[in-house]
Scaffold this motif. Structure first.
Motif, PDB file in Angstrom:
ATOM      1  N   TYR A 114      66.138  -2.201  37.233  1.00 18.21           N
ATOM      2  CA  TYR A 114      64.953  -2.876  37.540  1.00 18.21           C
ATOM      3  C   TYR A 114      63.914  -2.131  37.056  1.00 18.21           C
ATOM      4  O   TYR A 114      63.771  -0.858  36.994  1.00 18.21           O
ATOM      5  CB  TYR A 114      64.913  -3.048  39.037  1.00 18.21           C
TER       6      TYR A 114
ATOM      7  N   ASP B   7      57.278 -10.872  37.478  1.00 22.24           N
ATOM      8  CA  ASP B   7      58.522 -10.945  38.295  1.00 22.24           C
ATOM      9  C   ASP B   7      59.963 -11.269  37.528  1.00 22.24           C
ATOM     10  O   ASP B   7      60.822 -10.729  37.510  1.00 22.24           O
ATOM     11  CB  ASP B   7      58.357 -11.467  39.831  1.00 22.24           C
TER      12      ASP B   7
ATOM     13  N   GLY C 276      56.671  -2.856  37.948  1.00 21.77           N
ATOM     14  CA  GLY C 276      55.865  -3.948  37.786  1.00 21.77           C
ATOM     15  C   GLY C 276      54.910  -3.689  36.761  1.00 21.77           C
ATOM     16  O   GLY C 276      54.758  -4.535  36.224  1.00 21.77           O
TER      17      GLY C 276
ATOM     18  N   HIS D 252      55.084  -4.810  33.009  1.00 23.52           N
ATOM     19  CA  HIS D 252      55.130  -6.148  32.662  1.00 23.52           C
ATOM     20  C   HIS D 252      53.843  -6.645  32.948  1.00 23.52           C
ATOM     21  O   HIS D 252      53.854  -7.696  33.338  1.00 23.52           O
ATOM     22  CB  HIS D 252      56.240  -6.757  33.355  1.00 23.52           C
TER      23      HIS D 252
ATOM     24  N   ARG E 181      60.902  -8.968  34.898  1.00 25.62           N
ATOM     25  CA  ARG E 181      61.817  -7.758  35.742  1.00 25.62           C
ATOM     26  C   ARG E 181      62.870  -8.267  36.168  1.00 25.62           C
ATOM     27  O   ARG E 181      64.094  -7.456  35.908  1.00 25.62           O
ATOM     28  CB  ARG E 181      61.150  -7.475  37.093  1.00 25.62           C
ATOM     29  N   GLN E 182      63.455  -9.294  36.343  1.00 26.19           N
ATOM     30  CA  GLN E 182      64.716  -9.891  36.685  1.00 26.19           C
ATOM     31  C   GLN E 182      65.445 -10.041  35.477  1.00 26.19           C
ATOM     32  O   GLN E 182      66.853  -9.606  35.534  1.00 26.19           O
ATOM     33  CB  GLN E 182      64.611 -11.217  37.547  1.00 26.19           C
TER      34      GLN E 182
ATOM     35  N   SER F  78      55.073 -16.803  43.142  1.00 25.95           N
ATOM     36  CA  SER F  78      54.958 -15.796  42.597  1.00 25.95           C
ATOM     37  C   SER F  78      56.182 -14.862  42.519  1.00 25.95           C
ATOM     38  O   SER F  78      56.169 -13.852  41.511  1.00 25.95           O
ATOM     39  CB  SER F  78      53.964 -14.420  43.012  1.00 25.95           C
ATOM     40  N   LYS F  79      57.336 -15.247  42.866  1.00 29.21           N
ATOM     41  CA  LYS F  79      58.592 -14.563  42.910  1.00 29.21           C
ATOM     42  C   LYS F  79      59.643 -15.286  42.169  1.00 29.21           C
ATOM     43  O   LYS F  79      59.688 -16.550  42.201  1.00 29.21           O
ATOM     44  CB  LYS F  79      59.031 -14.100  44.248  1.00 29.21           C
ATOM     45  N   ALA F  80      60.436 -14.505  41.207  1.00 28.44           N
ATOM     46  CA  ALA F  80      61.249 -15.387  40.613  1.00 28.44           C
ATOM     47  C   ALA F  80      62.204 -16.230  41.550  1.00 28.44           C
ATOM     48  O   ALA F  80      62.729 -17.320  41.346  1.00 28.44           O
ATOM     49  CB  ALA F  80      62.292 -14.313  39.633  1.00 28.44           C
TER      50      ALA F  80
ATOM     51  N   SER G  60      51.185 -14.176  38.084  1.00 25.27           N
ATOM     52  CA  SER G  60      52.080 -13.420  38.488  1.00 25.27           C
ATOM     53  C   SER G  60      53.398 -13.496  38.514  1.00 25.27           C
ATOM     54  O   SER G  60      54.574 -12.753  38.270  1.00 25.27           O
ATOM     55  CB  SER G  60      51.612 -12.794  39.746  1.00 25.27           C
TER      56      SER G  60
END
Length: 316
Positions: free
Chosen positions: A307, A294, A310, A313, A297-298, A258-260, A290
């Motif tokens: 930044y 992220d 959340g 997006h 955002r990055q 779920s995270k870049a 999800s």
């Protein structure tokens, strides 16, 4: 799914292949644990890899409260996954995700919304448990293909793995592959329920021998979904299968990514274990929704230096 590669035609079932499956569990866990700290991407390189990750996302909604409106919004997001000004800034104005993945009931809605611009994947065969009568599972595949799905994510019968009935797993998977016809098939192993990494390796080999175009970790509904140790084992199974058959098979980690920064680790592992050719949508997908938020955002931070919160997006 367009590809310049020959489709995996499968191999006759060979019990000796299963008997030869070996996994050094301590070494696998050690490599998976050290990988995140040893691979780092910054600035333009990071943005480029994150954009590549977007192009390999199966943007997914698999909820009991899915509606046609939600699926249409998801399809719109798949076609325009990042704000236009950010895509222009990084020189990729036409970037899209790899596909949209939905339940069978929502396939016609997704097909209409995407107008052939992206593949539609359907989860079939009694997803997520895979315990409905087998004839109904095959019929569900056929109906999803008839409705316009060009990719089918099937779930295997976990009991065959847990009881060591590899011939039954091969036979079922081969019949599902035949039911898919021209649609590409991703075999979901539900690795969090298979007990051992050796079982993961053996199940991967059986599904590929039966003609799976992709092997996929999870439904996203299990307590444990995609992990780096499981991914390492499955990638090495893919490498071993290519050596034995000559066919390249795709890989899809699903659930838990779920995270870049996590996506970058998976892509680094993929490049090191299988090579650059797997860094394309016809051989790799993230099963995620999800994750896209992220990554966006990055990318905004990369372009603007700031930044974003959340909710700016959101997918829906």
């Amino acid at each position: 799914m367009t590809s310049d590669l020959p489709r995996n035609a499968g191999m006759p079932f060979d019990p000796s292949v299963i008997a030869g499956c070996r996994v050094n569990t301590p070494a696998t866990l050690r490599r998976a644990a050290t990988l995140p700290a040893q691979r780092s991407l910054k600035k333009d390189w990071q943005a480029a890899w994150l954009a590549r990750a977007i192009s390999m996302i199966d943007l997914t909604t698999l909820s009991g409260d899915d509606t046609p409106g939600r699926v249409r919004r998801l399809c719109a997001k798949a076609l325009s996954p990042v704000r236009a000004d950010l895509l222009d800034a990084i020189g990729l104005p036409h970037l899209t995700t790899g596909a949209v993945c939905v339940y069978h009931e929502m396939v016609p809605v997704a097909v209409e919304a995407l107008e052939g611009r992206l593949p539609v994947a359907a989860v079939s065969t009694g997803f997520p448990a895979g315990l409905s009568p087998f004839d109904l599972r095959l019929a569900e595949i056929e109906r999803s293909v008839a409705a316009g799905a060009t990719e089918i994510d099937i779930v295997i019968s976990r009991r065959h793995v847990l009881t060591g009935n590899w011939a039954a797993l091969y036979d079922e998977t081969a019949q599902m592959r035949a039911a898919c016809g021209a649609a590409h098939m991703k075999a979901i192993l539900a690795t969090g329920e298979l007990g051992t990494l050796k079982n993961v390796m053996a199940a991967s080999m059986v599904c590929m021998m039966a003609g799976s175009d992709f092997i996929k970790t999870s439904t996203g509904k299990e307590a444990v979904n995609a992990t780096l140790p499981v991914s390492l084992v499955m990638m090495r199974a893919i490498r071993a299968y290519e050596a034995a058959s000559g066919y390249k098979v795709g890989y899809k980690p699903a659930g838990g990514v779920s995270k870049a920064k996590d996506a970058l680790v998976y892509l680094a592992l993929l490049k090191e274990e299988l090579g650059d050719r797997w860094l394309r949508p016809d051989l790799f997908r993230f099963g995620a929704s999800s994750l896209l938020g992220d990554i966006e955002r990055q990318l905004e931070h990369h372009v603007t230096g700031r930044y974003s919160v959340g909710h700016r997006h959101a997918l829906g």
